[in-house]
Design an enzyme around this catalytic site. Structure first.
Site, short mmCIF file in Angstrom:
data_model
loop_
_atom_site.label_atom_id
_atom_site.label_comp_id
_atom_site.label_asym_id
_atom_site.label_seq_id
_atom_site.Cartn_x
_atom_site.Cartn_y
_atom_site.Cartn_z
CG ASP A 152 -1.63 1.44 1.17
OD1 ASP A 152 -2.02 2.06 0.74
OD2 ASP A 152 -1.43 2.03 2.58
CG ASP A 180 -0.93 2.36 7.44
OD1 ASP A 180 -1.87 2.53 5.88
OD2 ASP A 180 -0.96 3.50 7.96
CG ASP A 194 -4.46 -1.23 3.00
OD1 ASP A 194 -4.71 -1.16 1.79
OD2 ASP A 194 -3.96 -0.10 3.92
#
Length: 807
Positions: free
Chosen positions: A497, A695, A699
């Site tokens: 990410d 995080d 996600d």
């Protein structure tokens, strides 16, 4: 206020000066470890304010409580260390009078954690492995796993009994003449009395699973445990009640040997491993419960008769709902009256709120930051985006194969061979053995079964996992699920990410471009306009002005222009700060600075124009900076053989800017939570083993769908709960440490399995009596038990080596 305060949602301690999210409620400021916790608190503050100390009954504030403990996935707060110690010593004593959790809704589907293809309506046992079935979709208020509660109770009762049997049997070796004190026959009968409850009641679920494995033909670890410990117990019963059945050579001072301690201790060790496994598995439901908590329990419905608060379950498509500042959007729909800015980090992972005007789409669970509005519900119940995310996380968690499958695969071949060897030994001695043939046959068969009893097999994976998780914690790598280590060792593709993983996760002032005024003056004017705003971009500008010691100025007649920017009077002059649309609306010429704006935006920065009295003065740019050392970490991961993919909900321009800085070539931008999970599925369909590192709340589905999810510990609560591995420092180099730990642990487990079987496999022919014709030696069950113990010692010693690996 103390220097350290506690996050009232997750219980973590937070430094108020660390720049973490905050929320003001009833004239008090609360501090949070992550935006996810802040969102949950803002949706229902009263839920997290005052709780009751379960020991003394006093009211405790979670935000300032100095003492906290977790039990069965739930947090409890205490007024003092004394109350906490009493609770941790015997939690059930203080929780026994609590109301029972609500039963699962009628029609709830249950599945087996070991065999996910088994699905049925209502609870029961798995027809393949015999394990208790678990609900496919946990509820937000579900109680502890009943199987875990049952096993803990059995362990509490059985462990002292097994230790008593072990003490009676091994006392002489420790220099304690127990037989001389109370008599050898008394010792034998006490062993029987202590071991029988362990075998007949404490370990009853294991024998049930073993029997199921035999009936279904799915031979596994439970088959060996049931046969081996059952044989040891049965042999001991015959030795105690019918000692003359055995050869005189076997008879000791008080009769043939007993193996009550072997059966009882083995079963308690296996039970301990099961409690550890169930405790870890129960936490997989925490991610789903954390997601469910994001949605409010009630909503304010607007009707012709007025407004009323109703449960979210009572909302139907077409209902009009009022959402006030600080409240979460209850369901998916569209804004029909009013305007506001909404924090959609739940979906995009981006920290900047999105401006919402009439007709804009709204997602349930997102947070209304400012302004009251009325929305029309469109998708409710299981059709909302949040509900679909919950379902995706649950489905992905069920699809993971447990690490114990490796031991079961080996046992699938080993068990039939052991049983065949024991039967062959029994038949051979019965036909060709000396008198008494039956006695020799029983000794040989039981010796084979005892030496093959999988005590070491039960320890092979849990022991390595225990040591590895401790070693990982020392290096800032928290292992939440044993399966994650196995999966991460096999991974060849790593999806990263952007926000909070590759970048710091919060906007920071990066550039001030002067046109007609000095940089510090531009920064002072921009900060004056933004000082009263809680918008993340405003906070970045104010923090940048403070860091650069820009003179403080005050603004008056402040006006927010939705979707464009702000205006105010500073030092008697009209000052405008916002996007190009605002400048065009005010007739301000920005042609001379357009090239600089485009350059900054190409670098992934958010650019704002500053004008004084309708004359352009300069630009300020804000960006989410790439973490220090990120580029080097990405290169090391690539050298370690991993394919790196960036996945982000941000724009293509911003994503490419970060990719250039970190050296990542495969970039997927503009992804929703569904898209990220779909990307993981796409890579898996191509034959890749995928790890996902992130995080954010957005996600969570991808973290759960990947073979292993890796959460940056600085991120959202739900991301941490959805991941098998958490990097405490949010440091990308932790991905390398976790990889090395995973590879070392899996190598250690395979070595343990080798030790668990080599003694048994090598000793089985000797136990069967192959040396008797040549040397006249028949392996005693006691020697067989010693060989079995030696394999356990080897497994434990080998596992402890993991404490010394360099990460």
């Amino acid at each position: 206020m103390t220097d350290i305060t506690r996050d009232p949602v997750c219980g973590m301690t937070v430094d108020p000066e660390a720049g973490k999210p905050t929320f003001d409620y009833k004239d008090r400021r609360y501090h949070f470890c992550s935006e996810g916790c802040r969102t949950r608190f803002a949706a229902a503050p009263e839920t997290y304010l005052d709780v009751t100390d379960p020991v003394c009954g006093m009211t405790v504030d979670p935000a300032t409580a100095a003492h906290m403990a977790k039990h069965a996935g739930e947090r409890f707060y205490f007024c003092s260390a004394g109350c906490q110690q009493k609770f941790e010593a015997d939690p059930e004593a203080f929780l026994k009078d609590r109301p029972a959790p609500e039963p699962m809704p009628e029609g709830t589907l249950y599945t087996c954690p070991m065999d996910p293809e088994i699905v049925q309506e209502g609870p029961g046992d798995c027809p393949i492995c015999g394990m208790a079935l678990e609900p496919m979709m946990p509820t937000a208020d579900a109680g502890p796993n009943p199987e875990l509660a049952d096993f803990r109770r059995r362990l509490l009762i059985g462990a002292p009994l097994a230790l008593g049997v072990l003490f009676l049997e091994m006392g002489a070796m420790l220099g304690i003449p127990i037989s001389q004190w109370i008599g050898g026959d008394t010792v034998r009968w006490l062993q029987f009395l202590l071991a029988s409850p362990v075998v007949l009641w404490v370990a009853r679920p294991f024998f049930k699973r073993g029997w199921t494995s035999i009936v279904t033909g799915k031979l596994n670890m439970w088959t060996l445990i049931a046969i081996g410990t059952g044989a040891a117990y049965g042999f001991s019963l015959i030795s105690l009640f019918l000692p003359k059945v055995f050869p005189e050579a076997l008879g000791g001072l008080h009769g043939p040997p007993l193996y009550f301690e072997a059966s009882a201790v083995i079963l308690i060790l296996v039970l301990l491993g099961q409690v550890m496994e169930l405790s870890a598995r129960e936490k997989t439901g925490d991610a789903i419960r954390a997601l469910m908590d994001l949605a409010p329990r009630s909503a304010r419905r607007v009707t012709d008769a007025g407004e009323e608060d109703v449960p979210v379950d009572a909302i139907h498509a077409g209902d009009r709902l009022r959402v006030r500042p600080g409240e979460s959007v209850p369901v998916d729909g569209r804004l029909v009256e009013g305007r506001s800015s909404v924090d959609e980090s739940l979906i995009t992972g981006e920290p900047v709120p999105v401006e919402k005007t009439s007709g804009a789409a709204l997602t349930g669970g997102t947070l209304n930051k400012s302004g009251s509005f009325i929305m029309e519900a469109e998708a409710v119940g299981a059709d909302t985006v949040l509900s679909r995310i919950v379902a995706m996380v649950a489905q992905a968690q069920r699809s993971r194969a447990p690490i114990q499958a490796l031991a079961d695969r080996v046992a699938g071949y080993f068990v039939p061979a052991v049983i065949a060897a024991a039967l062959l030994a029994f038949a051979t001695w019965l036909v060709f053995g000396p008198t008494p043939a039956l006695g020799y046959a029983v000794v040989a068969a039981v010796s084979v079964l005892i030496i093959a009893c999988p005590c070491a097999l039960g320890l092979a994976t849990p022991m390595a996992i225990m040591v590895a998780t401790g070693r990982g914690a020392q290096a800032g790598v928290l292992i939440r699920e044993a399966e994650a280590l196995e999966a991460y060792a096999k991974v060849d593709t790593l999806v990263l990410d952007k926000t909070g993983t590759l970048t710091e996760g919060r906007p920071t002032l990066t550039d001030v471009v002067a046109v007609s005024r000095a940089e510090l003056e531009i920064l002072s004017l921009a900060a004056a306009l933004e000082r009263g705003s809680e918008h993340p971009l405003a906070e970045a500008i104010c923090a940048g002005a403070s860091d650069r010691n820009a003179p403080r100025k005050d603004a008056s007649e402040f006006e927010a222009i939705t979707g464009k920017g702000v205006r105010a009077i500073v030092d008697g002059a009209a000052v405008f700060l916002g996007n190009e649309a605002l400048m065009t609306e005010q007739g301000i010429d920005v042609a001379d600075i357009q090239e600089r704006r485009k350059t900054l935006e190409a670098e992934g920065k958010t650019v704002m124009f500053l004008a004084v009295e309708r004359e352009i003065s300069g630009l300020v740019a804000v960006a989410d900076r790439v973490k220090q050392g990120a580029a080097d970490a990405v290169e090391q991961l690539r050298r370690a053989g991993l394919q790196i993919v960036m996945a982000t909900g941000d724009s293509e321009t911003t994503a490419q800017a970060v990719a250039r800085e970190t050296g990542i070539t495969d970039v997927r931008a503009g992804l929703s939570p569904d898209d990220k999970a779909a990307l993981v599925a796409e890579l898996q369909a191509q034959g890749h083993s995928v790890a996902m590192a992130g995080d954010g709340i957005n996600d969570a589905p991808a973290l759960a769908a990947a073979q292993v999810g890796i959460a940056m510990g600085t991120g959202a609560d739900v991301a941490v709960e959805s991941a098998g591995i958490t990097l405490l420092k949010g440091d990308l180099t932790g991905l390398l440490r976790a990889r090395k730990l995973a590879l070392s642990t899996m190598r250690n487990i395979r070595q343990n399995l080798f030790f668990a079987f080599i003694y048994n496999a090598g000793g089985a022919p000797i136990a069967a009596g192959v040396l008797y014709p040549v040397f006249g030696m028949l392996l005693s069950p006691m020697v067989a038990a010693a060989a079995m113990s030696l394999s356990s010692v080897s497994v434990i010693g080998n596992s402890l080596r993991l404490r010394r690996i360099k990460l």
